[in-house]
Design an enzyme around this catalytic site. Structure first.
Site, PDB file in Angstrom:
ATOM      1  CG  ASN A  66      -6.798  -1.600   0.716  1.00  0.00           C
ATOM      2  OD1 ASN A  66      -5.979  -1.176  -0.086  1.00  0.00           O
ATOM      3  ND2 ASN A  66      -6.466  -2.098   1.892  1.00  0.00           N
ATOM      4  CG  HIS A 111      -3.397   2.877   1.744  1.00  0.00           C
ATOM      5  ND1 HIS A 111      -3.704   2.419   0.492  1.00  0.00           N
ATOM      6  CD2 HIS A 111      -3.644   1.846   2.599  1.00  0.00           C
ATOM      7  CE1 HIS A 111      -4.108   1.163   0.577  1.00  0.00           C
ATOM      8  NE2 HIS A 111      -4.082   0.791   1.850  1.00  0.00           N
ATOM      9  CB  CYS A 136      -0.939  -0.018   1.193  1.00  0.00           C
ATOM     10  SG  CYS A 136      -1.903  -1.533   1.267  1.00  0.00           S
TER      11      CYS A 136
HETATM   12  O1  UT7 Z   1      -4.144  -1.809   3.451  1.00  0.00           O
HETATM   13  C1  UT7 Z   1      -3.352  -1.492   4.543  1.00  0.00           C
HETATM   14  C2  UT7 Z   1      -3.382  -2.458   5.660  1.00  0.00           C
HETATM   15  N1  UT7 Z   1      -4.673  -2.803   6.102  1.00  0.00           N
HETATM   16  C3  UT7 Z   1      -5.302  -2.140   7.069  1.00  0.00           C
HETATM   17  O2  UT7 Z   1      -4.805  -1.152   7.577  1.00  0.00           O
HETATM   18  C4  UT7 Z   1      -6.623  -2.668   7.521  1.00  0.00           C
HETATM   19  C5  UT7 Z   1      -6.842  -2.382   8.949  1.00  0.00           C
HETATM   20  N2  UT7 Z   1      -8.017  -3.037   9.527  1.00  0.00           N
HETATM   21  C6  UT7 Z   1      -9.308  -2.726   9.204  1.00  0.00           C
HETATM   22  O3  UT7 Z   1      -9.580  -1.929   8.342  1.00  0.00           O
HETATM   23  C7  UT7 Z   1     -10.382  -3.367  10.039  1.00  0.00           C
HETATM   24  O4  UT7 Z   1      -9.796  -4.057  11.106  1.00  0.00           O
HETATM   25  C8  UT7 Z   1     -11.306  -4.362   9.246  1.00  0.00           C
HETATM   26  C9  UT7 Z   1     -12.230  -3.585   8.337  1.00  0.00           C
HETATM   27  C10 UT7 Z   1     -10.467  -5.325   8.439  1.00  0.00           C
HETATM   28  C11 UT7 Z   1     -12.181  -5.154  10.212  1.00  0.00           C
HETATM   29  O5  UT7 Z   1     -12.943  -4.263  11.033  1.00  0.00           O
HETATM   30  P1  UT7 Z   1     -12.956  -4.428  12.616  1.00  0.00           P
HETATM   31  O6  UT7 Z   1     -13.859  -3.389  13.135  1.00  0.00           O
HETATM   32  O7  UT7 Z   1     -11.529  -4.410  13.097  1.00  0.00           O
HETATM   33  O8  UT7 Z   1     -13.620  -5.852  12.801  1.00  0.00           O
HETATM   34  P2  UT7 Z   1     -13.042  -7.181  13.491  1.00  0.00           P
HETATM   35  O9  UT7 Z   1     -11.983  -7.800  12.639  1.00  0.00           O
HETATM   36  O10 UT7 Z   1     -12.670  -6.859  14.914  1.00  0.00           O
HETATM   37  O11 UT7 Z   1     -14.310  -8.102  13.485  1.00  0.00           O
HETATM   38  C12 UT7 Z   1     -15.442  -7.765  14.258  1.00  0.00           C
HETATM   39  C13 UT7 Z   1     -16.537  -8.792  13.996  1.00  0.00           C
HETATM   40  C14 UT7 Z   1     -16.069 -10.241  14.105  1.00  0.00           C
HETATM   41  O12 UT7 Z   1     -17.093 -10.991  14.687  1.00  0.00           O
HETATM   42  P3  UT7 Z   1     -17.061 -11.404  16.243  1.00  0.00           P
HETATM   43  O13 UT7 Z   1     -15.789 -12.191  16.406  1.00  0.00           O
HETATM   44  O14 UT7 Z   1     -17.037 -10.097  16.989  1.00  0.00           O
HETATM   45  O15 UT7 Z   1     -18.315 -12.184  16.417  1.00  0.00           O
HETATM   46  C15 UT7 Z   1     -15.863 -10.666  12.682  1.00  0.00           C
HETATM   47  O16 UT7 Z   1     -16.021 -12.055  12.501  1.00  0.00           O
HETATM   48  O17 UT7 Z   1     -17.027  -8.653  12.653  1.00  0.00           O
HETATM   49  C16 UT7 Z   1     -16.989  -9.916  11.997  1.00  0.00           C
HETATM   50  N3  UT7 Z   1     -16.744  -9.696  10.567  1.00  0.00           N
HETATM   51  C17 UT7 Z   1     -17.740  -9.472   9.685  1.00  0.00           C
HETATM   52  N4  UT7 Z   1     -19.078  -9.417   9.842  1.00  0.00           N
HETATM   53  C18 UT7 Z   1     -19.815  -9.163   8.724  1.00  0.00           C
HETATM   54  C19 UT7 Z   1     -15.570  -9.656   9.914  1.00  0.00           C
HETATM   55  N5  UT7 Z   1     -15.775  -9.424   8.611  1.00  0.00           N
HETATM   56  C20 UT7 Z   1     -17.120  -9.302   8.449  1.00  0.00           C
HETATM   57  C21 UT7 Z   1     -17.937  -9.054   7.335  1.00  0.00           C
HETATM   58  N6  UT7 Z   1     -19.267  -8.992   7.521  1.00  0.00           N
HETATM   59  N7  UT7 Z   1     -17.422  -8.861   6.091  1.00  0.00           N
END
Ligand code: UT7
Length: 325
Positions: A282, A252, A113
């Site tokens: 992204n 980014h 990125c």
């Molecule tokens: O490109 C440069 C590098 N990348 C980044 O900088 C990305 C950084 N991270 C992020 O943008 C975020 O962490 C994400 C968008 C990837 C995820 O968001 P989050 O708020 O951190 O969610 P999480 O991973 O903590 O997941 C929360 C919940 C989980 O369920 P439980 O365990 O709380 O029951 C996941 O299983 O959301 C669930 N989940 C989803 N639910 C519906 C994860 N993906 C999805 C989805 N739809 N697509």
């Protein structure tokens, strides 16, 4: 040393659009979750057989036209990508042939990125030292080719696209300051485990879905906010400027919440932040450059403006850049 700036911009997004509603039919997700957690509504997807060099070619043609140059005027092509047409040769070599930029030196940069910021930082040196006159820098990805459509944690995030700029000598300050960094100890947080020399392609790697992007998004989130904030502070300090001098920040586009948290920490108002994540998702190496090209085309970046680029991604790598437009 010569002063180096961007004299032409161009971007290309594939025709096909994949909406959150489309993804709802593929994995257990919802438009509401994707929108509130990431800010993404839709992303572009390359057609079958449309490779990184095809996207790069369209963006490059536009950038050359915008710079009022011909392909033969280029003496350097740098392509930032992690989804090249094939492991070898470089996308830059393939692009050189497609453009007819005979004789231009060509290589790819793998800095995920932060790839575009790494790319302009490297190409700038060649132009500043008068080694080359006109350099084309492209950020391009076909991330949907390495996306696991069964993994809801990642498949809702990524899109395809390309952006290109032409670097040349300019009369104003142009690229004022660049800052690059890396912390290789955290590479496990975001990678594609197989397909390289450590883990060559085999029936087992395919069966284990190891050719797709693996990401621990939650752990990356906080690191992304802190790293992008620090990178912006350092690059502005190097430039002898403060955040009050910045007309627009083009970050980014991994997550709208990350971007807004960075802007808040830096004290940059929302109106001075450029976002295209809602329409593009992204696009790794292509995100920052595509956003820059769009902002220029839309008149959000005007002559004399101070532009701050700020990127972070797999490696972990980061890069920031201050440009007088
Ligand atoms: O490109 C440069 C590098 N990348 C980044 O900088 C990305 C950084 N991270 C992020 O943008 C975020 O962490 C994400 C968008 C990837 C995820 O968001 P989050 O708020 O951190 O969610 P999480 O991973 O903590 O997941 C929360 C919940 C989980 O369920 P439980 O365990 O709380 O029951 C996941 O299983 O959301 C669930 N989940 C989803 N639910 C519906 C994860 N993906 C999805 C989805 N739809 N697509």
């Amino acid at each position: 040393m010569k002063k180096v700036g961007i004299i032409g911009v161009g971007e290309y997004l594939p025709e096909k659009i994949l909406t959150n509603a489309d993804l709802e039919k593929m994995v257990d997700t919802s438009d509401e979750w994707i929108t509130t957690r990431t800010g993404i509504k839709e992303r572009h997807q390359a057609a079958k057989g449309e490779a990184a060099s095809d996207l790069a070619f369209k963006a490059a043609e536009e950038a050359l036209k915008n710079a009022k140059l011909k392909a033969e005027d280029l003496d350097l092509i740098v392509v930032a990508t992690i989804t090249g047409d094939m492991p070898c040769p470089s996308v830059a070599s393939i692009l050189q042939n497609k453009l007819g930029a005979k004789g231009a030196a060509c290589f790819d940069i793998s800095a995920a990125c932060a790839g575009f910021v790494y790319g302009i930082s490297v190409a700038q040196q060649f132009v500043a030292s008068a080694t080359y006159k006109n350099a084309l820098v492209v950020g391009v990805e076909v991330l949907t080719s390495v996306t696991d459509w069964q993994d809801r944690n990642t498949c809702v995030l990524f899109g395809d696209g390309a952006g290109a700029v032409v670097l040349s000598e300019v009369k104003n300050r142009g690229i004022i300051s660049t800052y690059l960094g890396c912390d290789g100890s955290k590479l496990g947080l975001l990678n594609i485990p197989a397909g390289g020399s450590a883990n060559p392609a085999s029936t087992e790697t395919v069966r284990n879905r190891q050719h797709f992007i693996k990401m621990q998004g939650n752990e990356l989130f906080k690191i992304a906010v802190n790293t992008m904030t620090r990178a912006a502070e350092i690059v502005l300090e190097q430039a002898g400027m403060t955040f009050a001098d910045v007309d627009i920040i083009i970050p980014h586009q991994a997550n709208a919440r990350i971007i807004m948290a960075v802007a808040k920490k830096l004290g940059i108002p929302e109106g001075r932040v450029y976002l295209n994540i809602e329409r593009c998702g992204n696009m790794s190496s292509a995100s920052t450059v595509t956003a820059l090209c769009e902002a220029v085309r839309e008149g959000r970046v005007k002559k004399g403006d101070i532009v701050l680029l700020d990127a972070f991604g797999a490696g972990l790598v980061w890069g920031a850049c201050v440009i007088e437009w």
